[in-house]
Write a protein that holds these residues in place. Structure first.
Motif, PDB file in Angstrom:
ATOM      1  N   PRO A   1     -10.887  19.470 -36.172  1.00  0.00           N
ATOM      2  CA  PRO A   1     -10.670  18.015 -36.143  1.00  0.00           C
ATOM      3  C   PRO A   1     -10.131  17.498 -34.804  1.00  0.00           C
ATOM      4  O   PRO A   1     -10.485  16.409 -34.373  1.00  0.00           O
ATOM      5  N   ARG A   2      -9.298  18.297 -34.134  1.00  0.00           N
ATOM      6  CA  ARG A   2      -8.767  17.860 -32.831  1.00  0.00           C
ATOM      7  C   ARG A   2      -9.869  17.787 -31.790  1.00  0.00           C
ATOM      8  O   ARG A   2      -9.916  16.846 -30.991  1.00  0.00           O
ATOM      9  N   LEU A   3     -10.774  18.753 -31.798  1.00  0.00           N
ATOM     10  CA  LEU A   3     -11.894  18.728 -30.868  1.00  0.00           C
ATOM     11  C   LEU A   3     -12.832  17.578 -31.203  1.00  0.00           C
ATOM     12  O   LEU A   3     -13.342  16.899 -30.316  1.00  0.00           O
ATOM     13  N   GLN A   4     -13.045  17.341 -32.476  1.00  0.00           N
ATOM     14  CA  GLN A   4     -13.890  16.225 -32.900  1.00  0.00           C
ATOM     15  C   GLN A   4     -13.303  14.898 -32.416  1.00  0.00           C
ATOM     16  O   GLN A   4     -14.025  14.049 -31.883  1.00  0.00           O
ATOM     17  N   ASP A   5     -11.989  14.725 -32.555  1.00  0.00           N
ATOM     18  CA  ASP A   5     -11.343  13.505 -32.063  1.00  0.00           C
ATOM     19  C   ASP A   5     -11.508  13.354 -30.561  1.00  0.00           C
ATOM     20  O   ASP A   5     -11.774  12.264 -30.055  1.00  0.00           O
ATOM     21  N   PHE A   6     -11.344  14.462 -29.824  1.00  0.00           N
ATOM     22  CA  PHE A   6     -11.507  14.429 -28.374  1.00  0.00           C
ATOM     23  C   PHE A   6     -12.921  14.011 -27.989  1.00  0.00           C
ATOM     24  O   PHE A   6     -13.119  13.168 -27.117  1.00  0.00           O
ATOM     25  N   ILE A   7     -13.907  14.584 -28.660  1.00  0.00           N
ATOM     26  CA  ILE A   7     -15.304  14.260 -28.357  1.00  0.00           C
ATOM     27  C   ILE A   7     -15.585  12.793 -28.643  1.00  0.00           C
ATOM     28  O   ILE A   7     -16.207  12.096 -27.825  1.00  0.00           O
ATOM     29  N   LEU A   8     -15.129  12.308 -29.782  1.00  0.00           N
ATOM     30  CA  LEU A   8     -15.355  10.899 -30.126  1.00  0.00           C
ATOM     31  C   LEU A   8     -14.652   9.965 -29.144  1.00  0.00           C
ATOM     32  O   LEU A   8     -15.220   8.958 -28.725  1.00  0.00           O
ATOM     33  N   LYS A   9     -13.422  10.298 -28.784  1.00  0.00           N
ATOM     34  CA  LYS A   9     -12.679   9.472 -27.828  1.00  0.00           C
ATOM     35  C   LYS A   9     -13.391   9.435 -26.475  1.00  0.00           C
ATOM     36  O   LYS A   9     -13.566   8.380 -25.870  1.00  0.00           O
ATOM     37  N   THR A  10     -13.832  10.599 -26.011  1.00  0.00           N
ATOM     38  CA  THR A  10     -14.545  10.687 -24.743  1.00  0.00           C
ATOM     39  C   THR A  10     -15.846   9.897 -24.789  1.00  0.00           C
ATOM     40  O   THR A  10     -16.181   9.169 -23.851  1.00  0.00           O
ATOM     41  N   TYR A  11     -16.563   9.991 -25.885  1.00  0.00           N
ATOM     42  CA  TYR A  11     -17.817   9.256 -26.041  1.00  0.00           C
ATOM     43  C   TYR A  11     -17.571   7.743 -26.022  1.00  0.00           C
ATOM     44  O   TYR A  11     -18.274   7.002 -25.352  1.00  0.00           O
ATOM     45  N   ARG A  12     -16.549   7.306 -26.733  1.00  0.00           N
ATOM     46  CA  ARG A  12     -16.257   5.866 -26.812  1.00  0.00           C
ATOM     47  C   ARG A  12     -15.818   5.297 -25.465  1.00  0.00           C
ATOM     48  O   ARG A  12     -16.139   4.169 -25.128  1.00  0.00           O
ATOM     49  N   GLU A  13     -15.077   6.103 -24.699  1.00  0.00           N
ATOM     50  CA  GLU A  13     -14.583   5.635 -23.405  1.00  0.00           C
ATOM     51  C   GLU A  13     -15.655   5.714 -22.323  1.00  0.00           C
ATOM     52  O   GLU A  13     -15.517   5.106 -21.268  1.00  0.00           O
ATOM     53  N   GLY A  14     -16.677   6.470 -22.574  1.00  0.00           N
ATOM     54  CA  GLY A  14     -17.735   6.622 -21.584  1.00  0.00           C
ATOM     55  C   GLY A  14     -17.340   7.599 -20.500  1.00  0.00           C
ATOM     56  O   GLY A  14     -16.299   8.244 -20.545  1.00  0.00           O
ATOM     57  N   ASN A  15     -18.167   7.689 -19.476  1.00  0.00           N
ATOM     58  CA  ASN A  15     -17.937   8.631 -18.385  1.00  0.00           C
ATOM     59  C   ASN A  15     -17.212   7.920 -17.252  1.00  0.00           C
ATOM     60  O   ASN A  15     -17.737   7.739 -16.167  1.00  0.00           O
ATOM     61  N   LYS A  16     -15.979   7.532 -17.517  1.00  0.00           N
ATOM     62  CA  LYS A  16     -15.188   6.822 -16.520  1.00  0.00           C
ATOM     63  C   LYS A  16     -14.612   7.810 -15.510  1.00  0.00           C
ATOM     64  O   LYS A  16     -13.941   8.768 -15.872  1.00  0.00           O
ATOM     65  N   GLY A  17     -14.884   7.600 -14.268  1.00  0.00           N
ATOM     66  CA  GLY A  17     -14.333   8.453 -13.215  1.00  0.00           C
ATOM     67  C   GLY A  17     -14.891   9.866 -13.239  1.00  0.00           C
ATOM     68  O   GLY A  17     -14.223  10.800 -12.819  1.00  0.00           O
ATOM     69  N   SER A  18     -16.084  10.043 -13.744  1.00  0.00           N
ATOM     70  CA  SER A  18     -16.756  11.347 -13.819  1.00  0.00           C
ATOM     71  C   SER A  18     -15.938  12.394 -14.562  1.00  0.00           C
ATOM     72  O   SER A  18     -15.853  13.546 -14.170  1.00  0.00           O
ATOM     73  N   LYS A  19     -15.275  12.001 -15.623  1.00  0.00           N
ATOM     74  CA  LYS A  19     -14.477  12.946 -16.426  1.00  0.00           C
ATOM     75  C   LYS A  19     -15.374  13.746 -17.316  1.00  0.00           C
ATOM     76  O   LYS A  19     -16.280  13.261 -17.893  1.00  0.00           O
TER      77      LYS A  19
END
Length: 56
Positions: A38-56
């Motif tokens: 679940p922690r990895l799933q949250d990270f993936i969803l958060k990253t997806y929602r925020e987009g690729n800001k600053g080439s993260k």
């Protein structure tokens, strides 16, 4: 039957070993469950929602 050759082979083996009960469809215990932490799933969803800001 829309099944792979390997699946049919498994059905035949199960039928030979257990009869008709051997080929009845069993429900998976993990059906509908996620296989990802679940922690990895949250990270993936958060990253997806925020987009690729600053080439993260």
């Amino acid at each position: 039957m829309n099944k792979s050759v390997r699946t049919i082979q498994r059905y035949v083996k199960q039928w030979e070993e257990n009869g008709l009960l051997g080929i009845l469809q069993n429900n998976r215990a993990d059906k509908g469950s996620y296989r990802i932490d679940p922690r990895l799933q949250d990270f993936i969803l958060k990253t997806y929602r925020e987009g690729n800001k600053g080439s993260k």
